[in-house]
Motif scaffolding. Structure first.
Motif, PDB file in Angstrom:
ATOM      1  N   VAL A   1       0.759  -1.225  -0.051  1.00  0.00           N
ATOM      2  CA  VAL A   1       0.067   0.134  -0.113  1.00  0.00           C
ATOM      3  C   VAL A   1       0.976   1.344  -0.099  1.00  0.00           C
ATOM      4  CG1 VAL A   1      -1.562   1.279   1.350  1.00  0.00           C
ATOM      5  CG2 VAL A   1      -2.011  -1.173   1.085  1.00  0.00           C
ATOM      6  N   PRO A   2       0.884   2.073  -0.979  1.00  0.00           N
ATOM      7  CA  PRO A   2       1.605   3.348  -1.278  1.00  0.00           C
ATOM      8  C   PRO A   2       1.311   4.301  -0.080  1.00  0.00           C
ATOM      9  CG  PRO A   2       0.077   3.424  -2.968  1.00  0.00           C
ATOM     10  CD  PRO A   2      -0.058   2.065  -2.265  1.00  0.00           C
ATOM     11  N   GLU A   3       2.160   5.047   0.454  1.00  0.00           N
ATOM     12  CA  GLU A   3       1.976   6.019   1.555  1.00  0.00           C
ATOM     13  C   GLU A   3       0.973   6.962   1.120  1.00  0.00           C
ATOM     14  OE1 GLU A   3       2.118   7.545   5.180  1.00  0.00           O
ATOM     15  OE2 GLU A   3       3.253   5.778   4.458  1.00  0.00           O
ATOM     16  N   ALA A   4       0.781   7.393  -0.169  1.00  0.00           N
ATOM     17  CA  ALA A   4      -0.342   8.361  -0.754  1.00  0.00           C
ATOM     18  C   ALA A   4      -1.502   7.751  -0.648  1.00  0.00           C
ATOM     19  CB  ALA A   4       0.348   8.631  -2.055  1.00  0.00           C
ATOM     20  N   LEU A   5      -1.720   6.426  -0.419  1.00  0.00           N
ATOM     21  CA  LEU A   5      -3.239   6.023  -0.316  1.00  0.00           C
ATOM     22  C   LEU A   5      -3.756   5.714   1.105  1.00  0.00           C
ATOM     23  CD1 LEU A   5      -4.767   5.015  -2.728  1.00  0.00           C
ATOM     24  CD2 LEU A   5      -4.410   2.453  -2.272  1.00  0.00           C
ATOM     25  N   VAL A   6      -2.817   5.773   1.778  1.00  0.00           N
ATOM     26  CA  VAL A   6      -3.059   5.613   3.393  1.00  0.00           C
ATOM     27  C   VAL A   6      -4.111   6.614   3.802  1.00  0.00           C
ATOM     28  CG1 VAL A   6      -2.264   5.650   5.734  1.00  0.00           C
ATOM     29  CG2 VAL A   6      -0.911   4.579   3.965  1.00  0.00           C
ATOM     30  N   GLY A   7      -3.732   7.955   3.590  1.00  0.00           N
ATOM     31  CA  GLY A   7      -4.479   9.142   3.983  1.00  0.00           C
ATOM     32  C   GLY A   7      -6.083   8.916   3.391  1.00  0.00           C
ATOM     33  N   THR A   8      -6.259   8.544   1.922  1.00  0.00           N
ATOM     34  CA  THR A   8      -7.253   8.290   1.342  1.00  0.00           C
ATOM     35  C   THR A   8      -8.249   7.276   2.089  1.00  0.00           C
ATOM     36  OG1 THR A   8      -6.351   8.808  -0.734  1.00  0.00           O
ATOM     37  CG2 THR A   8      -8.589   7.462  -0.805  1.00  0.00           C
ATOM     38  N   VAL A   9      -7.347   6.084   2.491  1.00  0.00           N
ATOM     39  CA  VAL A   9      -8.301   4.928   3.003  1.00  0.00           C
ATOM     40  C   VAL A   9      -8.740   5.487   4.472  1.00  0.00           C
ATOM     41  CG1 VAL A   9      -7.828   2.631   4.121  1.00  0.00           C
ATOM     42  CG2 VAL A   9      -6.973   2.991   1.729  1.00  0.00           C
ATOM     43  N   LEU A  10      -8.169   6.220   5.291  1.00  0.00           N
ATOM     44  CA  LEU A  10      -8.436   6.478   6.442  1.00  0.00           C
ATOM     45  C   LEU A  10      -9.404   7.579   6.457  1.00  0.00           C
ATOM     46  CD1 LEU A  10      -4.955   6.208   8.280  1.00  0.00           C
ATOM     47  CD2 LEU A  10      -7.088   4.697   8.549  1.00  0.00           C
ATOM     48  N   GLY A  11      -9.318   8.475   5.424  1.00  0.00           N
ATOM     49  CA  GLY A  11     -10.223   9.221   5.059  1.00  0.00           C
ATOM     50  C   GLY A  11     -11.743   8.869   4.962  1.00  0.00           C
ATOM     51  N   LEU A  12     -11.756   7.809   3.896  1.00  0.00           N
ATOM     52  CA  LEU A  12     -12.943   7.002   3.726  1.00  0.00           C
ATOM     53  C   LEU A  12     -13.596   6.514   4.889  1.00  0.00           C
ATOM     54  CD1 LEU A  12     -12.040   5.444   0.305  1.00  0.00           C
ATOM     55  CD2 LEU A  12     -13.975   7.339   0.776  1.00  0.00           C
ATOM     56  N   ALA A  13     -12.509   5.680   5.738  1.00  0.00           N
ATOM     57  CA  ALA A  13     -12.980   5.150   6.902  1.00  0.00           C
ATOM     58  C   ALA A  13     -13.811   6.080   8.023  1.00  0.00           C
ATOM     59  CB  ALA A  13     -11.895   4.216   7.649  1.00  0.00           C
ATOM     60  N   ALA A  14     -13.183   7.286   7.992  1.00  0.00           N
ATOM     61  CA  ALA A  14     -13.741   8.316   9.123  1.00  0.00           C
ATOM     62  C   ALA A  14     -15.179   8.821   8.829  1.00  0.00           C
ATOM     63  CB  ALA A  14     -12.843   9.336   8.847  1.00  0.00           C
ATOM     64  N   ALA A  15     -15.519   8.189   7.879  1.00  0.00           N
ATOM     65  CA  ALA A  15     -17.082   8.683   7.354  1.00  0.00           C
ATOM     66  C   ALA A  15     -17.778   7.663   8.468  1.00  0.00           C
ATOM     67  CB  ALA A  15     -17.490   8.031   6.016  1.00  0.00           C
ATOM     68  N   ASP A  16     -17.303   6.566   9.111  1.00  0.00           N
ATOM     69  CA  ASP A  16     -17.944   5.716   9.965  1.00  0.00           C
ATOM     70  C   ASP A  16     -17.663   6.468  11.501  1.00  0.00           C
ATOM     71  OD1 ASP A  16     -18.683   3.917  11.888  1.00  0.00           O
ATOM     72  OD2 ASP A  16     -17.913   2.262  10.721  1.00  0.00           O
ATOM     73  N   GLU A  17     -18.393   7.206  11.992  1.00  0.00           N
ATOM     74  CA  GLU A  17     -18.390   7.826  13.224  1.00  0.00           C
ATOM     75  C   GLU A  17     -18.381   6.900  14.430  1.00  0.00           C
ATOM     76  OE1 GLU A  17     -21.042  11.023  13.146  1.00  0.00           O
ATOM     77  OE2 GLU A  17     -20.216  11.676  11.369  1.00  0.00           O
ATOM     78  N   VAL A  18     -18.891   5.576  14.283  1.00  0.00           N
ATOM     79  CA  VAL A  18     -19.116   4.782  15.416  1.00  0.00           C
ATOM     80  C   VAL A  18     -17.648   3.998  15.785  1.00  0.00           C
ATOM     81  CG1 VAL A  18     -20.202   2.579  16.022  1.00  0.00           C
ATOM     82  CG2 VAL A  18     -21.468   4.214  14.943  1.00  0.00           C
ATOM     83  N   PHE A  19     -16.991   3.575  14.633  1.00  0.00           N
ATOM     84  CA  PHE A  19     -15.624   2.997  14.801  1.00  0.00           C
ATOM     85  C   PHE A  19     -14.412   3.672  14.370  1.00  0.00           C
ATOM     86  CE2 PHE A  19     -18.762  -0.439  13.961  1.00  0.00           C
ATOM     87  CZ  PHE A  19     -18.642  -1.187  15.086  1.00  0.00           C
TER      88      PHE A  19
END
Length: 134
Positions: free
Chosen positions: A17-35
């Motif tokens: 996983v390239p470093e540039a993609l880490v922020g994208t993944v965590l940004g998408l996951a942040a939409a889940d406010e429960v977890f």
């Protein structure tokens, strides 16, 4: 390891996983406010687990979302290039009523995960320099 006739395999292509993609993944996951998700929840290596295919596009799970209907974030990449896209896809519904549900995404091509084996040898080496996440 001898290969049995008729045995079916996952593609098995691997890439970091390239470093540039880490922020994208965590940004998408942040939409889940429960977890809350962190880098440690992500897979550092992507493995194309769909059945062996001819196309140059590969799919690898990068983050399993929590919850019974949450789905998974999948990264896509082409042969010879780093992953640059992440999409959320619902999990394959096959096998949910038994002990071994399919670990692929809904509508995936090829066989279900329980029908496929790992390839007899790794499909590729990492085409990019190895990095350590800190």
């Amino acid at each position: 390891m001898p290969v049995r006739r008729g045995e079916r395999f996952i593609c098995g292509r691997r890439i970091l996983v390239p470093e540039a993609l880490v922020g994208t993944v965590l940004g998408l996951a942040a939409a889940d406010e429960v977890f809350g998700y962190t880098r440690e929840d992500m897979f550092a290596t992507l493995v194309c687990t769909i059945e062996v295919h001819r196309g140059p596009v590969h799919y690898g799970a990068v983050l399993n979302l929590r919850g019974p209907e949450a789905g998974t974030l999948w990264a896509l990449w082409r042969d010879g290039a780093e992953p640059s896209a992440v999409i959320e896809i619902p999990d394959c519904p096959a096998g949910r009523e038994v002990d071994e549900p399919c670990s692929e995404f809904e509508g995936h091509p090829g066989g279900h995960s329980w029908e496929l084996s790992d390839p007899p040898r790794i499909a590729t080496t990492f085409p990019f320099p190895l990095r350590t996440w800190m």
